[in-house]
Design a protein around this motif. Structure first.
Motif, short mmCIF file in Angstrom:
data_model
loop_
_atom_site.label_atom_id
_atom_site.label_comp_id
_atom_site.label_asym_id
_atom_site.label_seq_id
_atom_site.Cartn_x
_atom_site.Cartn_y
_atom_site.Cartn_z
N ARG A 64 0.81 -1.22 0.00
CA ARG A 64 0.00 0.00 0.00
C ARG A 64 0.84 1.27 0.00
NH1 ARG A 64 -1.79 1.12 5.13
NH2 ARG A 64 -0.92 3.16 5.02
N GLU A 65 1.83 1.34 0.88
CA GLU A 65 2.64 2.55 0.99
C GLU A 65 3.42 2.83 -0.29
OE1 GLU A 65 6.25 3.97 3.82
OE2 GLU A 65 4.53 3.07 4.83
N GLU A 66 4.03 1.80 -0.84
CA GLU A 66 4.78 1.98 -2.09
C GLU A 66 3.84 2.32 -3.25
OE1 GLU A 66 8.14 -0.17 -4.89
OE2 GLU A 66 7.56 -1.13 -3.02
N ALA A 67 2.65 1.72 -3.26
CA ALA A 67 1.68 2.01 -4.31
C ALA A 67 1.24 3.47 -4.27
CB ALA A 67 0.47 1.09 -4.19
N LEU A 68 1.02 3.99 -3.08
CA LEU A 68 0.61 5.39 -2.95
C LEU A 68 1.71 6.33 -3.42
CD1 LEU A 68 -1.29 5.27 0.45
CD2 LEU A 68 -2.27 5.59 -1.84
N ARG A 69 2.96 6.02 -3.05
CA ARG A 69 4.08 6.85 -3.49
C ARG A 69 4.24 6.76 -5.01
NH1 ARG A 69 10.33 7.10 -1.33
NH2 ARG A 69 10.98 8.54 -2.93
#
Length: 120
Positions: free
Chosen positions: A49-54
């Motif tokens: 999730r975090e990498e996808a948002l970035r």
């Protein structure tokens, strides 16, 4: 506050927007950009999730900058990266950036969308 996982429709819309924006580029840069977008989206398909948002944030920023640059008369394409921005990149990303820069600036680019000569 926990942010939800990016919705698939947001990802697809951004992907289509990028390819549409690339239509305004010179043919060789369009081919290079389209291939890079396709590869990057494929490569990041299963990230957290975090990498996808970035990832989405960075590509949305790229789309906004490209939209501005392609609308401005006589504007140059691209942007300089600050040392701080480069420091945030992983060694793999630095390598990708170097390869992309070399491909985009070499005189006889690998990509060509010109029609082949008709058979004799």
């Amino acid at each position: 506050m926990i942010m939800p996982v990016p919705h698939v429709s947001r990802v697809r819309a951004l992907y289509r927007r990028l390819l549409t924006l690339h239509r305004t580029l010179p043919p060789d840069l369009r081919a290079l950009g389209d291939q890079y977008v396709k590869d990057e989206f494929r490569r990041h398909k299963g990230v957290g999730r975090e990498e996808a948002l970035r990832f989405l944030s960075e590509w949305e920023r790229y789309a906004a900058v490209l939209w501005q640059q392609t609308r401005a008369e006589g504007a140059q394409l691209g942007a300089r990266l600050s040392e701080e921005q480069l420091d945030d990149f992983s060694p793999e990303q630095i390598g990708q950036l170097q390869e992309l820069m070399q491909e985009a600036t070499k005189p006889n680019r690998q990509f060509s969308l010109k029609d082949p000569a008709p058979p004799s």
